[in-house]
Design an enzyme around this catalytic site. Structure first.
Site, PDB file in Angstrom:
ATOM      1  N   MET A   1      20.850  52.090  53.398  1.00  0.00           N
ATOM      2  CA  MET A   1      19.656  52.735  53.889  1.00  0.00           C
ATOM      3  C   MET A   1      19.695  52.730  55.418  1.00  0.00           C
ATOM      4  O   MET A   1      19.524  51.697  56.040  1.00  0.00           O
ATOM      5  CB  MET A   1      18.429  51.981  53.380  1.00  0.00           C
ATOM      6  CG  MET A   1      17.159  52.391  54.049  1.00  0.00           C
ATOM      7  SD  MET A   1      15.630  51.540  53.565  1.00  0.00           S
ATOM      8  CE  MET A   1      16.101  50.134  52.660  1.00  0.00           C
ATOM      9  N   PRO A   2      19.938  53.871  56.049  1.00  0.00           N
ATOM     10  CA  PRO A   2      19.944  53.933  57.505  1.00  0.00           C
ATOM     11  C   PRO A   2      18.530  53.820  58.062  1.00  0.00           C
ATOM     12  O   PRO A   2      17.581  54.402  57.521  1.00  0.00           O
ATOM     13  CB  PRO A   2      20.529  55.301  57.825  1.00  0.00           C
ATOM     14  CG  PRO A   2      20.773  55.991  56.537  1.00  0.00           C
ATOM     15  CD  PRO A   2      20.332  55.114  55.433  1.00  0.00           C
ATOM     16  N   ILE A   3      18.413  53.041  59.136  1.00  0.00           N
ATOM     17  CA  ILE A   3      17.136  52.880  59.821  1.00  0.00           C
ATOM     18  C   ILE A   3      17.347  53.204  61.293  1.00  0.00           C
ATOM     19  O   ILE A   3      18.184  52.598  61.955  1.00  0.00           O
ATOM     20  CB  ILE A   3      16.600  51.444  59.688  1.00  0.00           C
ATOM     21  CG1 ILE A   3      16.438  51.076  58.220  1.00  0.00           C
ATOM     22  CG2 ILE A   3      15.280  51.295  60.449  1.00  0.00           C
ATOM     23  CD1 ILE A   3      16.119  49.611  57.984  1.00  0.00           C
ATOM     24  N   ARG A  40      15.102  55.927  57.100  1.00  0.00           N
ATOM     25  CA  ARG A  40      13.865  55.393  57.664  1.00  0.00           C
ATOM     26  C   ARG A  40      13.891  55.620  59.172  1.00  0.00           C
ATOM     27  O   ARG A  40      14.922  55.430  59.817  1.00  0.00           O
ATOM     28  CB  ARG A  40      13.725  53.888  57.406  1.00  0.00           C
ATOM     29  CG  ARG A  40      13.863  53.486  55.939  1.00  0.00           C
ATOM     30  CD  ARG A  40      12.709  54.034  55.110  1.00  0.00           C
ATOM     31  NE  ARG A  40      12.718  53.517  53.758  1.00  0.00           N
ATOM     32  CZ  ARG A  40      13.199  54.141  52.704  1.00  0.00           C
ATOM     33  NH1 ARG A  40      13.759  55.320  52.832  1.00  0.00           N
ATOM     34  NH2 ARG A  40      13.128  53.610  51.502  1.00  0.00           N
TER      35      ARG A  40
END
Length: 63
Positions: A1-3, A40
């Site tokens: 999940m890239p933030i 995100r």
């Protein structure tokens, strides 16, 4: 999940911030093929007196 965490100085409209979140999300999706639902984006909005350039706050500089 890239933030993605983005620090910006206060003063932009809600519409501008929404557009920024959308564009950053799409850029991450396109760059690394991450599913859009997994991206995100966190915006940290700071007061103008909390950011300085060349020894002066941007508030003092009139920016």
């Amino acid at each position: 999940m890239p933030i993605a965490t983005i620090n910006i100085v206060e003063g932009r409209s809600d519409e501008q911030k929404e557009k920024l979140i959308e564009k950053v999300t799409l850029a991450i999706h396109e760059a690394i093929d991450a599913p859009i639902a997994n991206v995100r984006v966190i915006l940290n909005e700071m007061p103008k007196q909390h950011f300085g350039i060349a020894g002066q706050s941007v508030k003092k500089m009139g920016r």
